[in-house]
Scaffold this motif. Structure first.
Motif, mmCIF file in Angstrom:
data_model
loop_
_atom_site.group_PDB
_atom_site.id
_atom_site.type_symbol
_atom_site.label_atom_id
_atom_site.label_comp_id
_atom_site.label_asym_id
_atom_site.label_seq_id
_atom_site.Cartn_x
_atom_site.Cartn_y
_atom_site.Cartn_z
ATOM 1 N N GLN A 22 -14.741 -26.234 -2.498
ATOM 2 C CA GLN A 22 -14.299 -27.048 -1.402
ATOM 3 C C GLN A 22 -14.357 -26.354 -0.052
ATOM 4 O O GLN A 22 -14.356 -26.476 0.644
ATOM 5 N N PHE A 23 -15.061 -24.902 -0.415
ATOM 6 C CA PHE A 23 -15.836 -24.503 0.854
ATOM 7 C C PHE A 23 -16.594 -25.117 1.504
ATOM 8 O O PHE A 23 -17.077 -25.359 3.240
ATOM 9 N N VAL A 24 -17.461 -25.512 0.949
ATOM 10 C CA VAL A 24 -18.547 -26.392 1.340
ATOM 11 C C VAL A 24 -18.000 -28.143 1.084
ATOM 12 O O VAL A 24 -18.706 -27.794 2.402
ATOM 13 N N ALA A 25 -17.113 -28.527 0.737
ATOM 14 C CA ALA A 25 -16.779 -29.235 1.036
ATOM 15 C C ALA A 25 -16.276 -30.094 2.652
ATOM 16 O O ALA A 25 -16.151 -30.714 3.565
ATOM 17 N N SER A 26 -15.832 -29.008 2.490
ATOM 18 C CA SER A 26 -14.756 -29.351 4.039
ATOM 19 C C SER A 26 -15.374 -28.344 5.141
ATOM 20 O O SER A 26 -15.358 -28.665 6.141
ATOM 21 N N GLY A 27 -17.279 -27.449 4.989
ATOM 22 C CA GLY A 27 -18.206 -27.496 6.095
ATOM 23 C C GLY A 27 -17.865 -25.909 6.714
ATOM 24 O O GLY A 27 -18.664 -25.823 7.540
ATOM 25 N N ASN A 28 -16.951 -25.552 5.659
ATOM 26 C CA ASN A 28 -16.793 -23.891 5.845
ATOM 27 C C ASN A 28 -18.462 -23.373 6.087
ATOM 28 O O ASN A 28 -17.878 -22.142 5.637
ATOM 29 N N ALA A 29 -18.254 -23.489 4.607
ATOM 30 C CA ALA A 29 -20.146 -23.559 4.236
ATOM 31 C C ALA A 29 -20.986 -24.395 4.079
ATOM 32 O O ALA A 29 -20.662 -25.240 3.682
ATOM 33 N N GLU A 30 -22.046 -23.687 4.550
ATOM 34 C CA GLU A 30 -23.120 -24.520 4.633
ATOM 35 C C GLU A 30 -23.834 -25.571 3.585
ATOM 36 O O GLU A 30 -23.956 -26.561 2.875
#
Length: 250
Positions: A172-180
């Motif tokens: 979810q961190f990646v899917a949301s863009g909070n992590a590249e």
């Protein structure tokens, strides 16, 4: 007319008798196996008549819940050591443990073209955040940290790490863009032979310990026919095809 009525009553009686033997199984499932488990659950219920209730989480967290008396009857772990430990501790049924899947670690970005097929993006300065699962509770998080160590990048990326409680939160961190970008389970981004979104590097297996995922009937499921049926079902050709479709090896 009389014969038709007799046949209808007979069919109803057989259906009722079949349902009387149907049971429910409570399953603790490692978060990386969420998508295939949901697909398998529907087939399992249809094919066996049993019902299935699944709870998803990090392997370490599920282990703690089992130790604290959670009513799980089958455990689908993201490693092989935790089920073996439960078996040694008397919380699993001896002889029921087996490897139901071998997982693949992937470096993934929701952005197309962001991650190259050799993972060289890790060596540059294009990203500010790298998502990983908690290495203490999530085997995929441990594999990610082993990979970074093997590549000599542990210190270089230390301040960029964003830690998820489990592999689902990491995704979810990646899917949301909070992590590249981040290290996820291939099964979260793969289906039917292709990456479903973004860009990814499939981490070579020599960069981390094998992610052998074992299943185990727990002590609370010892006398539940649905627990035994699920373990047998996971070994069948239909289940194996579904598991492979999500990028796992067997």
């Amino acid at each position: 007319m009389f014969k038709t009525a007799q046949l209808s009553l007979l069919a109803l009686g057989l259906a009722f008798a079949g349902s009387a033997f149907a049971e429910r199984v409570l399953v603790a499932v490692a978060a990386n196996f969420t998508a295939p488990m949901k697909a398998l659950a529907a087939d399992f219920e249809k094919d066996t008549g049993h019902s299935l209730v699944a709870a998803y989480g990090a392997t370490g967290q599920l282990y703690a819940q089992i130790h604290n008396g959670a009513p799980f009857e089958v455990f689908l772990s993201a490693d092989d050591s935790t089920p073996a430990k439960l078996e040694r501790e008397g919380l699993g049924v001896p002889g029921t443990r087996f490897t139901y899947a071998i997982g693949t670690l992937a470096l993934w970005s929701a952005k197309p073209g962001y991650v190259d097929d050799q993972g060289q993006v890790l060596h540059g300065d294009r990203f500010q955040h790298l998502a990983v699962a908690n290495a203490k509770t999530a085997p995929y998080g441990l594999a990610a940290m082993q990979t970074l160590a093997k590549l000599g990048l542990s210190q270089a990326v230390a301040k960029k790490l964003v830690e998820g409680q489990n592999i689902a939160q990491t995704y979810q961190f990646v899917a949301s863009g909070n992590a590249e970008l981040g290290f996820v389970a291939l099964s979260q981004i793969y289906q039917d032979g292709r990456i479903t979104s973004g860009s990814a590097w499939l981490v070579p297996t020599e960069l981390h310990e094998p992610i052998r995922q074992d299943a185990l009937i727990l002590a609370k499921g010892k006398d539940n026919p649905a627990a035994k049926a699920l373990v047998e079902y996971l070994r069948g050709t239909k289940a194996v095809a579904v598991i492979r479709a999500y990028g796992y090896q067997l």
